[in-house]
Write a protein that holds these residues in place. Structure first.
Motif, short mmCIF file in Angstrom:
data_model
loop_
_atom_site.label_atom_id
_atom_site.label_comp_id
_atom_site.label_asym_id
_atom_site.label_seq_id
_atom_site.Cartn_x
_atom_site.Cartn_y
_atom_site.Cartn_z
N HIS A 125 -18.50 28.58 50.87
CA HIS A 125 -19.25 29.29 49.92
C HIS A 125 -18.02 29.69 49.08
O HIS A 125 -18.34 30.07 47.63
CB HIS A 125 -19.42 30.67 50.85
CG HIS A 125 -20.77 30.44 51.38
ND1 HIS A 125 -21.83 29.73 50.91
CD2 HIS A 125 -21.06 30.93 52.84
CE1 HIS A 125 -22.86 29.75 51.81
NE2 HIS A 125 -22.29 30.32 52.88
N THR A 126 -16.66 29.87 49.39
CA THR A 126 -15.56 30.43 48.68
C THR A 126 -15.46 29.36 47.42
O THR A 126 -15.04 29.47 46.21
CB THR A 126 -14.46 30.83 49.18
OG1 THR A 126 -14.63 31.65 50.41
CG2 THR A 126 -13.39 31.21 48.42
N LEU A 127 -15.50 28.17 48.07
CA LEU A 127 -15.29 26.74 46.87
C LEU A 127 -16.16 26.77 45.84
O LEU A 127 -15.94 26.57 44.90
CB LEU A 127 -15.42 25.65 47.68
CG LEU A 127 -15.10 24.30 46.89
CD1 LEU A 127 -13.54 24.34 46.82
CD2 LEU A 127 -15.47 23.28 48.09
N LYS A 128 -17.66 27.10 46.43
CA LYS A 128 -18.68 27.21 45.30
C LYS A 128 -18.27 28.26 44.21
O LYS A 128 -18.42 27.92 42.97
CB LYS A 128 -19.78 27.47 45.65
CG LYS A 128 -20.47 26.42 46.60
CD LYS A 128 -21.81 26.77 47.30
CE LYS A 128 -22.35 25.77 48.25
NZ LYS A 128 -23.66 26.02 48.71
N ASP A 129 -17.72 29.17 44.46
CA ASP A 129 -17.48 30.36 43.65
C ASP A 129 -16.11 29.92 42.77
O ASP A 129 -16.16 30.48 41.65
CB ASP A 129 -17.14 31.46 44.29
CG ASP A 129 -18.26 32.42 44.95
OD1 ASP A 129 -19.44 32.02 44.71
OD2 ASP A 129 -18.03 33.22 45.74
N ALA A 130 -15.42 29.26 43.37
CA ALA A 130 -14.04 28.96 42.69
C ALA A 130 -14.14 27.94 41.51
O ALA A 130 -13.42 27.97 40.51
CB ALA A 130 -13.24 28.44 43.70
N ILE A 131 -15.07 27.08 41.77
CA ILE A 131 -15.41 25.74 40.68
C ILE A 131 -16.12 26.12 39.59
O ILE A 131 -17.67 26.52 40.03
CB ILE A 131 -15.43 24.56 41.50
CG1 ILE A 131 -14.61 24.26 42.61
CG2 ILE A 131 -15.85 23.36 40.60
CD1 ILE A 131 -14.87 23.10 43.46
N LYS A 132 -15.93 25.92 38.25
CA LYS A 132 -16.94 25.95 37.39
C LYS A 132 -18.00 24.87 37.41
O LYS A 132 -18.06 23.91 38.17
CB LYS A 132 -16.42 25.35 35.92
CG LYS A 132 -15.27 26.55 35.60
CD LYS A 132 -14.67 25.91 34.01
CE LYS A 132 -13.46 26.87 33.51
NZ LYS A 132 -13.02 26.53 32.36
N ASP A 133 -19.17 25.07 36.78
CA ASP A 133 -20.26 24.11 36.83
C ASP A 133 -19.78 22.63 36.44
O ASP A 133 -18.92 22.85 35.47
CB ASP A 133 -21.52 24.36 35.89
CG ASP A 133 -22.18 25.82 36.46
OD1 ASP A 133 -22.25 26.18 37.74
OD2 ASP A 133 -23.05 26.32 35.67
N ASN A 134 -20.27 21.84 36.87
CA ASN A 134 -19.73 20.37 36.91
C ASN A 134 -18.03 20.14 36.76
O ASN A 134 -17.58 19.32 36.71
CB ASN A 134 -20.00 19.99 35.34
CG ASN A 134 -21.51 19.94 35.19
OD1 ASN A 134 -22.35 19.37 36.05
ND2 ASN A 134 -21.92 20.44 33.98
N GLY A 135 -17.45 21.37 37.65
CA GLY A 135 -16.16 21.07 37.94
C GLY A 135 -16.03 19.99 39.11
O GLY A 135 -16.91 19.84 39.73
N ILE A 136 -14.51 19.77 39.39
CA ILE A 136 -14.37 18.49 40.43
C ILE A 136 -13.71 19.19 41.72
O ILE A 136 -12.84 20.12 41.72
CB ILE A 136 -13.53 17.37 39.74
CG1 ILE A 136 -14.10 17.03 38.72
CG2 ILE A 136 -13.06 16.72 40.87
CD1 ILE A 136 -15.40 16.10 38.95
#
Length: 237
Positions: free
Chosen positions: A175-186
Motif C-alpha cells: 500500500h505504501t509503495l502504491k502511494d509512493a510511485i507516480k502513475d506509470n512509474g517503475i
C-alpha cells in the motif's frame, strides 16, 4: 571490505521446484527482520567507516547494482527522474546512481545508524545533493509520493522476516509503495527470499510486470534455479 557475493545476508539457494512455490509462512521469521538487528549492524559499520573508510557490506553484491543500472540505461530513465532507494543501508547504491548521472535521489532507512553512515559515505564521495532520511517505510504512508522509480534491494525480504505481524507488514508495504510511485512509474525489486512467481502474486494489484532481469543460475538434482530474483514492475491503476 564489502562482501560482493549475491544474497550474502540470510539468503539460501533455491530451485524452481514445486516446494519453492510456497505460502508466505513457509520460511521462518528471523532477527534479520528486526530494527534492532539492523541498528546494531549499521552502528558497527558506521564505526568501521569512521575508523578506516570502509563502507561495509553491499547487499547482493556490486553486480546487483550494476544489473539495475544497466536496465535503467536501456529503459532510458531520465537523469532527472525522482528515484527512491527503499532501505538505503550504507548508501552505496545512491553513490552509484549519482555517479551514473542521476541527480534527484532520495534514500530512506529506519535505522538512525544507517542514515548517518549513508550521509558520511555520500559526503566522502562529494555527493552533497543526495537526500537521506530516517524514515520507516511502513509508517510513512502518504509522506512519500511522486517518485518515478522506487528501488528495493532486500528491504522487502527483511520485512518478510519480521517476527512481529509480518503478514500485515507485507500488505502495508504494498500500500505504501502504491502511494509512493507516480502513475506509470517503475518499481525494481531484488529478492533472495521470494521466487519470481511469489513476487508476481504479491505485486499483482496496482502493478504490471515488465521484465525479469537475468541473475546467476545454478543446477541441482536436475533442476535449474536462481538464488536471486530481480523484477521490474510498472505502477498502473
Amino acid at each position: 571490505m564489502a562482501d560482493d557475493r549475491e544474497g550474502s545476508r540470510g539468503c539460501e539457494n533455491r530451485t524452481d521446484s514445486e516446494e519453492d512455490k510456497c505460502s508466505d509462512n513457509d520460511f521462518e521469521t528471523s532477527k534479520l527482520g528486526t530494527k534492532e538487528y539492523w541498528e546494531e549492524a549499521y552502528q558497527k559499520e558506521l564505526e568501521t567507516f569512521k575508523d578506516i573508510g570502509d563502507v561495509g557490506e553491499i547487499w547482493f553484491g556490486e553486480e546487483s547494482m550494476s544489473r539495475v543500472l544497466r536496465w535503467m540505461d536501456k529503459a532510458k530513465i531520465p537523469e532527472d527522474a525522482a528515484v527512491l532507494d527503499i532501505g538505503t543501508g550504507n548508501g552505496a547504491f545512491l553513490v552509484e546512481l549519482a555517479k551514473h548521472g542521476y541527480r534527484n535521489l532520495t534514500g530512506i532507512d529506519y535505522s538512525p545508524a544507517s542514515v548517518e553512515l549513508a550521509r558520511n559515505v555520500l559526503q566522502a564521495e562529494g555527493l552533497t545533493d543526495v537526500t537521506v532520511k530516517e524514515t520507516d517505510f511502513l509508517s510513512c504512508r502518504g509522506e512519500l509520493t511522486d517518485f518515478d522509480v522506487c528501488i528495493d534491494k532486500g528491504t522487502f525480504d527483511a520485512i518478510s522476516l519480521n517476527p512481529d505481524n509480518n503478514k500485515e507488514c507485507k500488505k502495508l508495504y504494498v500500500h505504501t509503495l502504491k502511494d509512493a510511485i507516480k502513475d506509470n512509474g517503475i518499481f525494481v525489486i531484488t529478492s533472495c527470499n521470494w521466487t519470481k512467481e511469489q513476487l508476481l502474486d504479491r505485486f499483482c494489484e496496482g502493478f504490471q510486470f515488465v521484465q525479469e532481469l537475468p541473475t546467476p543460475s545454478f543446477q541441482f538434482g536436475g533442476k535449474t534455479g536462481n538464488s536471486v530474483a530481480a523484477l521490474i514492475f510498472k505502477r498502473v491503476h
